[in-house]
Design a protein around this motif. Structure first.
Motif, PDB file in Angstrom:
ATOM      1  N   PHE A 164      35.748  91.593  72.502  1.00  0.00           N
ATOM      2  CA  PHE A 164      34.343  91.261  72.287  1.00  0.00           C
ATOM      3  C   PHE A 164      33.977  91.313  70.800  1.00  0.00           C
ATOM      4  N   LYS A 165      34.463  92.334  70.108  1.00  0.00           N
ATOM      5  CA  LYS A 165      34.158  92.465  68.681  1.00  0.00           C
ATOM      6  C   LYS A 165      34.793  91.339  67.872  1.00  0.00           C
ATOM      7  N   ALA A 166      36.005  90.930  68.265  1.00  0.00           N
ATOM      8  CA  ALA A 166      36.666  89.818  67.573  1.00  0.00           C
ATOM      9  C   ALA A 166      35.829  88.548  67.716  1.00  0.00           C
ATOM     10  N   GLY A 167      35.280  88.339  68.901  1.00  0.00           N
ATOM     11  CA  GLY A 167      34.425  87.181  69.116  1.00  0.00           C
ATOM     12  C   GLY A 167      33.146  87.258  68.301  1.00  0.00           C
ATOM     13  N   LEU A 168      32.551  88.463  68.235  1.00  0.00           N
ATOM     14  CA  LEU A 168      31.311  88.636  67.475  1.00  0.00           C
ATOM     15  C   LEU A 168      31.530  88.490  65.976  1.00  0.00           C
ATOM     16  N   ASN A 169      32.736  88.783  65.509  1.00  0.00           N
ATOM     17  CA  ASN A 169      33.047  88.545  64.098  1.00  0.00           C
ATOM     18  C   ASN A 169      32.968  87.063  63.767  1.00  0.00           C
ATOM     19  N   LYS A 170      33.287  86.216  64.764  1.00  0.00           N
ATOM     20  CA  LYS A 170      33.245  84.768  64.549  1.00  0.00           C
ATOM     21  C   LYS A 170      31.848  84.213  64.802  1.00  0.00           C
ATOM     22  N   TYR A 173      44.843  76.940  78.330  1.00  0.00           N
ATOM     23  CA  TYR A 173      43.670  76.359  77.670  1.00  0.00           C
ATOM     24  C   TYR A 173      43.721  76.597  76.166  1.00  0.00           C
ATOM     25  N   GLU A 174      44.147  77.786  75.759  1.00  0.00           N
ATOM     26  CA  GLU A 174      44.167  78.123  74.335  1.00  0.00           C
ATOM     27  C   GLU A 174      45.232  77.350  73.567  1.00  0.00           C
ATOM     28  N   LYS A 175      46.205  76.790  74.290  1.00  0.00           N
ATOM     29  CA  LYS A 175      47.205  75.956  73.618  1.00  0.00           C
ATOM     30  C   LYS A 175      46.587  74.636  73.166  1.00  0.00           C
ATOM     31  N   ILE A 176      45.479  74.282  73.810  1.00  0.00           N
ATOM     32  CA  ILE A 176      44.834  73.011  73.516  1.00  0.00           C
ATOM     33  C   ILE A 176      43.573  73.210  72.681  1.00  0.00           C
ATOM     34  N   VAL A 177      42.790  74.191  73.061  1.00  0.00           N
ATOM     35  CA  VAL A 177      41.508  74.450  72.388  1.00  0.00           C
ATOM     36  C   VAL A 177      41.592  75.794  71.670  1.00  0.00           C
ATOM     37  N   LYS A 178      41.500  75.757  70.379  1.00  0.00           N
ATOM     38  CA  LYS A 178      41.634  76.973  69.567  1.00  0.00           C
ATOM     39  C   LYS A 178      40.265  77.603  69.308  1.00  0.00           C
ATOM     40  N   ASP A 179      40.219  78.934  69.383  1.00  0.00           N
ATOM     41  CA  ASP A 179      39.033  79.711  68.999  1.00  0.00           C
ATOM     42  C   ASP A 179      37.760  79.268  69.712  1.00  0.00           C
ATOM     43  N   ASP A 180      37.868  78.972  71.006  1.00  0.00           N
ATOM     44  CA  ASP A 180      36.673  78.695  71.803  1.00  0.00           C
ATOM     45  C   ASP A 180      35.968  80.031  72.027  1.00  0.00           C
ATOM     46  N   ILE A 181      34.731  80.142  71.587  1.00  0.00           N
ATOM     47  CA  ILE A 181      34.025  81.427  71.620  1.00  0.00           C
ATOM     48  C   ILE A 181      33.839  81.934  73.046  1.00  0.00           C
ATOM     49  N   ASP A 182      33.711  81.017  74.016  1.00  0.00           N
ATOM     50  CA  ASP A 182      33.537  81.428  75.409  1.00  0.00           C
ATOM     51  C   ASP A 182      34.753  82.177  75.947  1.00  0.00           C
ATOM     52  N   ILE A 183      35.929  81.843  75.421  1.00  0.00           N
ATOM     53  CA  ILE A 183      37.158  82.467  75.900  1.00  0.00           C
ATOM     54  C   ILE A 183      37.200  83.950  75.535  1.00  0.00           C
ATOM     55  N   TYR A 184      36.572  84.306  74.408  1.00  0.00           N
ATOM     56  CA  TYR A 184      36.509  85.730  74.056  1.00  0.00           C
ATOM     57  C   TYR A 184      35.772  86.514  75.145  1.00  0.00           C
ATOM     58  N   SER A 185      34.688  85.959  75.626  1.00  0.00           N
ATOM     59  CA  SER A 185      33.945  86.622  76.698  1.00  0.00           C
ATOM     60  C   SER A 185      34.786  86.734  77.958  1.00  0.00           C
ATOM     61  N   ILE A 186      35.446  85.635  78.318  1.00  0.00           N
ATOM     62  CA  ILE A 186      36.253  85.621  79.537  1.00  0.00           C
ATOM     63  C   ILE A 186      37.393  86.630  79.447  1.00  0.00           C
ATOM     64  N   LYS A 187      38.100  86.644  78.309  1.00  0.00           N
ATOM     65  CA  LYS A 187      39.215  87.579  78.141  1.00  0.00           C
ATOM     66  C   LYS A 187      38.730  89.035  78.159  1.00  0.00           C
ATOM     67  N   GLY A 188      37.579  89.275  77.557  1.00  0.00           N
ATOM     68  CA  GLY A 188      37.033  90.623  77.560  1.00  0.00           C
ATOM     69  C   GLY A 188      36.660  91.082  78.961  1.00  0.00           C
ATOM     70  N   VAL A 189      36.065  90.192  79.748  1.00  0.00           N
ATOM     71  CA  VAL A 189      35.694  90.530  81.129  1.00  0.00           C
ATOM     72  C   VAL A 189      36.941  90.806  81.964  1.00  0.00           C
ATOM     73  N   ILE A 190      37.990  89.996  81.768  1.00  0.00           N
ATOM     74  CA  ILE A 190      39.251  90.237  82.489  1.00  0.00           C
ATOM     75  C   ILE A 190      39.788  91.629  82.152  1.00  0.00           C
ATOM     76  N   ALA A 191      39.772  91.975  80.862  1.00  0.00           N
ATOM     77  CA  ALA A 191      40.251  93.299  80.440  1.00  0.00           C
ATOM     78  C   ALA A 191      39.427  94.402  81.115  1.00  0.00           C
ATOM     79  N   MET A 192      38.112  94.218  81.190  1.00  0.00           N
ATOM     80  CA  MET A 192      37.258  95.200  81.867  1.00  0.00           C
ATOM     81  C   MET A 192      37.634  95.339  83.341  1.00  0.00           C
ATOM     82  N   MET A 193      37.862  94.215  84.001  1.00  0.00           N
ATOM     83  CA  MET A 193      38.206  94.245  85.428  1.00  0.00           C
ATOM     84  C   MET A 193      39.560  94.894  85.663  1.00  0.00           C
TER      85      MET A 193
END
Length: 553
Positions: free
Chosen positions: A462-468, A431-451
């Protein structure tokens, strides 16, 4: 139109919120009957939905009877339509299109296609269970795999188009199924029903399903045959599923001639004859007894029949799966060249999203020392991927692109919710190859890391996303929850306060509850007190400075 979501649950702490959050995007209210949870199911529901008027939580003493439990939720449902889900299911539905569909029809009961996810390469589509029906004096009968009556009658349901509404089901994967102890519970109920009503075909079908889940295939065959015989040639709602399961058990038990004979008997049925699985399994049975021309004939028939979504079918049975088996038959016949070509057809089949058969194809090319062709294969796969990417990129100029993005992200979330983290990360990467800097993806990636237990990475993401996007509600909530799990309560408290300012009304109830809980903790009480003192000191300092400035002037 009002839709009432109705559920019975027990010990569903891992599923209940994910299921309910998604379903409430479609349903107007939810009636949850808890039959005795001993985990955190009720606690989680209370924390999130205690103040939500849409959700009613009913505690009910389990009586080894699913119909009684389901009839309990019907007492509280006041919608025009009843939607039934299990906690280990996820609803994907376009509410507007569903309303249009229901308003244009006169039927009172509908089947919603269910995609049963066994693993990433094993998906079965089942369209046999009534999951949506009019609230027109409904009632259930039968202790397990119960049947719905509308105004005292068992109706033949129609099927909702899967493009409008479908369900993904994860509860019958081996680990989940055994872990929840469903096998023993269900089998005891079914045996009691058979003892009470030995001539009901539905009971024997249910027993066969349970025996199959326990890998007692020989016993399952006897049960399915008993059920099939008791129907006395009357078509039942579960008939397609019974037939496919019976054939599967016969093939697994190497009762190949029995399977072939049975398939010949049922293939003329106007409904069953449209299911590609019967020809797919017939081909496998013929291959097992080395009648290769007949095997290929049936594989061809499965492909000609095509994929099927209106009953029960294994995904791929009408496309790439028979091609893979066909290729194996060609190898048995020592027709390696033809086998390679057939493997190519299977690998590049549009339905073969996971490229099943690719390793076998590569092995054959290497074995034949066809290095140039192997390189061409790699290039073709690369080109095919580029075409897919190019097609996706072309969507950027399409007004429906936002809808496409939303759909992809919902699919990724479903993978995450079901624990398929590897697949979810692969989907995010694509998805990121097509859509760059989608803010929702930061949440998804952070949740995956938590799991995955990588809390440091989750915090960084999460902080990187909040910076944006500093006021993104999902990111603020996720980092607040992260800090809460790490017992960094002050950080958690501050972020929950921030998210409360941007959350919608439904979310504010949960956030307020979180804040109230934290404010009862000694650590937060002390923190608030110190912060208040600092504020007072700052105010005194400002007044002093103001006074001095005035006197100086």
């Amino acid at each position: 139109m009002k839709i009432s979501l109705c559920m019975i649950v027990k010990n569903e702490e891992k599923n209940i919120l994910n299921c309910l959050d998604r379903a409430l995007e479609v349903a107007d209210e939810a009636i949850i009957v808890d039959t005795g949870s001993t985990d955190k199911t009720k606690e989680l529901l209370g924390e999130k939905y205690a103040r939500d008027s849409r959700v009613k939580i009913i505690e009910y003493i389990w009586e080894d009877d699913f119909s009684k439990a389901r009839n309990k939720f019907l007492e509280y449902a006041d919608g025009d339509w009843i939607l039934v889900l299990d906690a280990d299911e996820r609803l994907f539905c376009d509410r507007k299109r569903l309303e249009g569909f229901l308003n244009s029809r006169e039927d009172k009961a509908y089947i919603i296609p269910i995609y049963n996810i066994m693993d990433r390469d094993n998906i079965t589509i089942s369209s046999t269970m009534t999951r949506l029906y009019r609230n027109d004096n409904p009632s259930y009968k039968g202790a397990i795999h119960e049947q719905i009556l509308i105004d005292g009658k068992i109706l033949v349901p129609d099927i909702v188009d899967g493009d409008i509404c479908k369900i993904y089901h994860y509860g019958y994967t081996g680990a989940v199924f055994k872990g929840k102890g469903k096998q023993e519970r269900n089998m005891d109920i079914i045996k009691a029903q058979i003892e009470e009503e030995p001539n009901i075909p539905f009971h024997w079908y249910n027993k066969g399903v349970m025996e199959m889940c326990q890998e007692n295939y020989d016993t399952a065959i006897d049960d399915f045959i008993k059920s099939h015989t008791l129907t006395n040639k009357t078509r039942m709602a579960f008939h397609d599923d019974l037939v496919i399961r019976l054939i599967q058990c016969m093939v697994i038990e190497k009762q190949n001639k029995m399977a072939i004979q049975f398939i010949k008997t049922v293939a003329n049925d106007p409904y069953i004859g449209k299911i590609p699985d019967i020809y797919y399994y017939c081909g496998i049975a013929y291959a097992n007894i080395k009648k290769y021309p007949l095997a290929i004939k049936n594989f061809k028939k499965a492909i000609e029949t095509g994929e099927y979504e209106k009953g029960t079918s294994k995904y791929g049975a009408g496309s790439f799966l028979p091609k893979l088996e066909w290729a194996k038959v060609l190898l048995f016949q020592e027709m390696k060249e033809a086998a390679i070509e057939k493997y190519k057809e299977a690998v590049f089949d549009k339905n073969n999203v996971n490229k099943q058969g690719l390793n076998e194809l590569k092995y054959l090319l290497q074995e034949e020392n066809r290095i140039d062709e192997l390189n061409q294969l790699e290039e073709a796969l690369s080109d095919n991927k580029k075409k897919d990417d190019s097609l996706k990129i072309s969507l950027l100029d399409n007004p429906d692109f936002d809808k496409y993005k939303s759909g992809v992200k919902e699919n990724i979330k479903t993978l995450v919710e079901s624990g398929l983290l590897k697949e979810a990360k692969e989907a995010v990467e694509e998805y990121e190859k097509i859509v760059k800097d989608d803010i929702d993806i930061y949440s998804i990636k952070g949740v995956i890391a938590m799991m995955e237990g990588d809390m440091i990475k989750a915090e960084v993401v999460f902080k990187a996303g909040l910076n944006k996007e500093p006021f993104n509600g999902d990111l603020l909530y996720n980092i607040a929850y992260l800090y809460e799990t790490q017992k960094k309560y002050i950080d958690s408290y501050e972020f929950y306060k921030r998210v409360s300012k941007v959350a919608d009304e439904g979310m504010k109830i949960e956030i307020s509850s979180k804040i109230e809980e934290l404010e009862k903790m000694d650590e937060i009480i002390k923190y608030k007190s110190e912060k208040s003192d600092d504020g007072k000191n700052l105010l005194v300092f400002k007044k002093s400075m103001s006074s001095n400035a005035f006197n100086h002037k």
